[in-house]
Design a protein around this motif. Structure first.
Motif, short mmCIF file in Angstrom:
data_model
loop_
_atom_site.label_atom_id
_atom_site.label_comp_id
_atom_site.label_asym_id
_atom_site.label_seq_id
_atom_site.Cartn_x
_atom_site.Cartn_y
_atom_site.Cartn_z
N HIS A 39 0.83 -1.21 0.00
CA HIS A 39 0.00 0.00 0.00
C HIS A 39 0.87 1.26 0.00
O HIS A 39 0.60 2.20 -0.76
CB HIS A 39 -0.93 -0.01 1.22
CG HIS A 39 -1.72 1.25 1.37
ND1 HIS A 39 -2.77 1.56 0.53
CD2 HIS A 39 -1.61 2.28 2.23
CE1 HIS A 39 -3.27 2.73 0.89
NE2 HIS A 39 -2.58 3.19 1.92
N VAL A 40 1.89 1.29 0.83
CA VAL A 40 2.78 2.45 0.89
C VAL A 40 3.51 2.64 -0.43
O VAL A 40 3.62 3.76 -0.94
CB VAL A 40 3.77 2.32 2.07
CG1 VAL A 40 4.86 3.37 1.99
CG2 VAL A 40 3.04 2.42 3.39
N ALA A 41 3.99 1.55 -1.02
CA ALA A 41 4.71 1.65 -2.30
C ALA A 41 3.78 2.17 -3.39
O ALA A 41 4.17 3.03 -4.19
CB ALA A 41 5.27 0.29 -2.69
N ARG A 42 2.53 1.69 -3.44
CA ARG A 42 1.57 2.18 -4.44
C ARG A 42 1.26 3.65 -4.25
O ARG A 42 1.22 4.41 -5.22
CB ARG A 42 0.29 1.36 -4.37
CG ARG A 42 0.15 0.45 -5.56
CD ARG A 42 -1.22 -0.16 -5.67
NE ARG A 42 -1.20 -1.41 -4.93
CZ ARG A 42 -2.12 -1.82 -4.10
NH1 ARG A 42 -3.18 -1.10 -3.87
NH2 ARG A 42 -2.01 -2.96 -3.49
N SER A 43 1.06 4.07 -3.00
CA SER A 43 0.74 5.48 -2.76
C SER A 43 1.93 6.37 -3.08
O SER A 43 1.76 7.49 -3.56
CB SER A 43 0.26 5.70 -1.33
OG SER A 43 1.30 5.48 -0.42
N ARG A 44 3.15 5.90 -2.86
CA ARG A 44 4.34 6.68 -3.22
C ARG A 44 4.45 6.83 -4.73
O ARG A 44 4.81 7.88 -5.23
CB ARG A 44 5.60 6.04 -2.67
CG ARG A 44 5.81 6.29 -1.21
CD ARG A 44 7.11 5.70 -0.80
NE ARG A 44 7.76 6.63 0.11
CZ ARG A 44 8.97 6.48 0.55
NH1 ARG A 44 9.70 5.46 0.15
NH2 ARG A 44 9.48 7.34 1.38
N ARG A 45 4.17 5.74 -5.45
CA ARG A 45 4.24 5.80 -6.91
C ARG A 45 3.20 6.78 -7.46
O ARG A 45 3.46 7.49 -8.41
CB ARG A 45 4.02 4.42 -7.52
CG ARG A 45 5.32 3.68 -7.75
CD ARG A 45 5.10 2.39 -8.50
NE ARG A 45 5.22 1.33 -7.50
CZ ARG A 45 4.34 0.37 -7.28
NH1 ARG A 45 3.25 0.29 -7.99
NH2 ARG A 45 4.53 -0.52 -6.35
N ARG A 46 2.01 6.78 -6.86
CA ARG A 46 0.95 7.68 -7.30
C ARG A 46 1.30 9.14 -7.04
O ARG A 46 0.99 10.01 -7.83
CB ARG A 46 -0.35 7.36 -6.56
CG ARG A 46 -1.41 6.85 -7.47
CD ARG A 46 -2.72 6.61 -6.75
NE ARG A 46 -2.68 5.31 -6.10
CZ ARG A 46 -2.93 5.09 -4.82
NH1 ARG A 46 -3.27 6.08 -4.03
NH2 ARG A 46 -2.86 3.90 -4.32
N ASN A 47 1.96 9.42 -5.95
CA ASN A 47 2.28 10.80 -5.56
C ASN A 47 3.55 11.33 -6.20
O ASN A 47 3.80 12.52 -6.16
CB ASN A 47 2.41 10.91 -4.04
CG ASN A 47 1.09 10.65 -3.35
OD1 ASN A 47 0.03 10.82 -3.94
ND2 ASN A 47 1.14 10.22 -2.12
#
Length: 132
Positions: free
Chosen positions: A107-115
């Protein structure tokens, strides 16, 4: 160093008092250390003497497992009788911990990629200069 020992003991004592007074389902040591963390977060820094104290305590951490080991040996008959539930709890707890950690990291990796914009998300002006 004595001041930092007093600081740690103060927060541990306050955690003990709050846990007893409010009948909280949290171990008093965990609450006390959370309060210490909150104090340090508000301060914005960890005092160098507290860092030295933490390093000294970490060097002695292995000694804290001796009483637990002695307790296991003293109650070995109980462990033999309850080996299956204990083993299931240890394996189940480990599996839940690993799965939860994997989900949180994902979840953290996905949100970092999105941001964070990728290499090809440059403004259109920059893209047109690259093509020229």
């Amino acid at each position: 160093m004595l001041e930092q020992i007093a600081r740690v003991l103060f927060w541990l004592g306050l955690g003990e008092i709050l846990t007893k007074m409010l009948s909280l389902p949290v171990p008093s040591a965990v609450l006390g250390l959370a309060l210490l963390y909150a104090e340090l977060s508000v301060r914005g820094e960890v005092p160098p003497e507290l860092e030295k104290l933490a390093d000294k305590l970490l060097q002695l951490l292995g000694l804290l497992f001796v009483p637990a080991g002695v307790g296991v040996i003293a109650h070995l008959d109980v462990f033999r009788g309850e080996a299956l539930p204990i083993l299931a709890a240890v394996i189940g707890g480990t599996a839940v911990t690993i799965c939860t950690t994997a989900l949180v990291v994902n979840h953290v990796a996905r949100s970092r990629r999105r941001n964070r914009p990728g290499r090809f998300d440059a403004p259109t002006e920059a893209r047109s200069r690259v093509r020229s």
